[in-house]
Design a protein around this motif. Structure first.
Motif, mmCIF file in Angstrom:
data_model
loop_
_atom_site.group_PDB
_atom_site.id
_atom_site.type_symbol
_atom_site.label_atom_id
_atom_site.label_comp_id
_atom_site.label_asym_id
_atom_site.label_seq_id
_atom_site.Cartn_x
_atom_site.Cartn_y
_atom_site.Cartn_z
ATOM 1 N N ARG A 264 0.829 -1.210 0.000
ATOM 2 C CA ARG A 264 0.000 0.000 0.000
ATOM 3 C C ARG A 264 0.858 1.253 0.000
ATOM 4 N N SER A 265 1.963 1.245 0.728
ATOM 5 C CA SER A 265 2.855 2.405 0.761
ATOM 6 C C SER A 265 3.498 2.636 -0.597
ATOM 7 N N LEU A 311 -0.874 -7.105 -4.750
ATOM 8 C CA LEU A 311 -1.856 -6.748 -3.730
ATOM 9 C C LEU A 311 -3.276 -7.030 -4.208
ATOM 10 N N LEU A 312 -3.595 -6.638 -5.434
ATOM 11 C CA LEU A 312 -4.943 -6.861 -5.947
ATOM 12 C C LEU A 312 -5.231 -8.350 -6.114
ATOM 13 N N CYS A 366 -7.300 7.246 -4.992
ATOM 14 C CA CYS A 366 -7.796 5.890 -5.229
ATOM 15 C C CYS A 366 -6.998 4.863 -4.427
ATOM 16 N N MET A 367 -5.668 4.976 -4.454
ATOM 17 C CA MET A 367 -4.822 4.010 -3.746
ATOM 18 C C MET A 367 -5.048 4.068 -2.240
ATOM 19 N N LYS A 372 -5.236 -1.210 4.744
ATOM 20 C CA LYS A 372 -3.929 -1.323 5.358
ATOM 21 C C LYS A 372 -3.638 -2.789 5.649
ATOM 22 N N PRO A 373 -2.346 -3.148 5.802
ATOM 23 C CA PRO A 373 -2.010 -4.567 6.006
ATOM 24 C C PRO A 373 -2.750 -5.219 7.159
ATOM 25 N N SER A 374 -3.086 -4.442 8.188
ATOM 26 C CA SER A 374 -3.747 -5.015 9.365
ATOM 27 C C SER A 374 -5.260 -5.091 9.230
#
Length: 384
Positions: A264-265, A311-312, A366-367, A372-374
């Motif tokens: 995400r970052s 990620l997607l 949009c991003m 978030k990872p958690s």
């Protein structure tokens, strides 16, 4: 992935990815050959390339929602076979009308094959790493193609370009028929295919599409911006060569950093860095900043897109969203040059930088909708 022949399966996906993405590698040679060898005007040449891209987008939008129910090996094989026939027919075509129809057919068939290729990668055990591998293969293919094809066209004439395209598609047809892998069975359950795609996934798709638009809009005018800013032809050419070499690095680097950088970052930073590079290129008054930014421009897109793909794929494991990757990228490739040309004509090269900043803000917005990872995505209800 096909666990009996994992190496052969990966090679097949690499070949299929290179064949399906040939337009993004070949556009400068493609359009240039249509103008110089077939004596088409720039608008006609651009229209033919756009027809191929539009065909790929349409095919991707049709195939993507159904990718979990399609026999992917045979769709890939048939798609590249039809595309090969279309390109071989183009080598014998003389009228604009027939060339237009054949470009559309080639785009539709190659786009269908590329969609099932990306859908299969998305449903693999390691989509991030596998997409990095096919991205590296495309970088190598691009260097070989751009190094050899202009010389072939110069020696044999403009129709040789379509023979080269046809040859690429024949290789892809044979390799896909023999080795194209089946998706991971655990990721292709029919029940998953009936679930709605979560809203954050759609935002991620929109963010990638926005970056592809900036990429096409700016890269199309990288050479012209340098030339019109007074940089020597040889120096500008060296930047293009350097960009090709640098483009070999981001995909394997993204694979190495998969577990070290939060995806995400990376996706939040990518559009910002991309816009900064475009601003530098289009406003540079000395060669060093222009050359540095120009050499890195494509690499930022490749690096960011690799993380986006991984990620997607985790957020949407059926592969339907990422089977639409050709549509995400090629809409930008089709619109970008036209948008860029309009802006340059109206307000000069600096306007491309400001447009890149504006589109980057949309991409970041949009991003930012990606979890978030958690945070886990909520379970989606089946579509009715």
């Amino acid at each position: 992935m096909n666990r009996n022949h994992p190496r052969r399966g990966r090679i097949a996906l690499m070949v299929a990815h290179c064949a399906g993405m040939v337009d993004l590698v070949a556009l400068p040679v493609w359009v240039g050959t249509l103008i110089s060898r077939f004596k088409l005007d720039p608008q006609q040449a651009g229209a033919l390339a756009t027809l191929f891209l539009a065909g790929a987008v349409v095919a991707s939008l049709i195939v993507a929602p159904r990718v979990g129910r399609l026999p992917v090996r045979w769709v890939a094989t048939a798609g590249y076979a039809v595309s090969a026939i279309a390109f071989f027919c183009l080598a014998m075509s003389t009228s604009f009308g027939s060339m237009a129809a054949l470009h559309a057919v080639a785009g539709l068939s190659a786009g269908a094959a590329l969609s099932v290729t990306h859908g299969t990668i998305a449903r693999s055990d390691t989509p991030h790493r596998l997409f990095a591998q096919v991205g590296f293969a495309l970088g190598v293919f691009g260097i070989v193609f751009l190094g050899a094809t202009p010389q072939v066209v110069a020696a044999a004439g403009g129709h040789a370009l379509f023979l080269v395209f046809g040859g690429v598609m024949v290789v892809a047809t044979l390799v896909c028929a023999a080795f194209f892998p089946a998706p991971d069975a655990t990721a292709a359950q029919p029940e998953a295919g009936r679930q709605r795609i979560a809203a954050p996934v759609w935002f991620g798709i929109a963010g990638v599409s926005a970056m592809a638009l900036v990429q096409a809009m700016s890269f199309s005018f990288l050479e012209r911006a340098g030339a019109d800013q007074g940089f020597a032809v040889g120096a500008v050419t060296a930047v293009l060569v350097a960009a090709g070499i640098v483009n070999l690095l981001p995909a394997p680097l993204a694979a190495l950093l998969e577990k070290r950088l939060p995806a995400r970052s990376v996706l939040l930073a990518g559009p910002v860095l991309q816009a900064a590079l475009v601003m530098t290129i289009m406003n540079a008054t000395t060669f060093a900043p222009y050359a540095t930014a120009g050499a890195l421009l494509v690499a930022v897109m490749v690096f960011t897109h690799t993380f986006a793909f991984g990620l997607l794929a985790r957020l949407e494991p059926t592969g339907r969203a990422l089977a639409a990757t050709p549509a995400m990228l090629m809409v930008g490739a089709a619109i970008g040059p036209v948008l860029g040309g309009t802006l340059v004509k109206a307000s000069g090269y600096a306007s491309l930088g400001y447009a890149a900043v504006a589109i980057a803000l949309i991409a970041v917005a949009c991003m930012s909708q990606l979890p978030k990872p958690s945070v886990a995505l909520p379970v989606q209800k089946p579509a009715t």
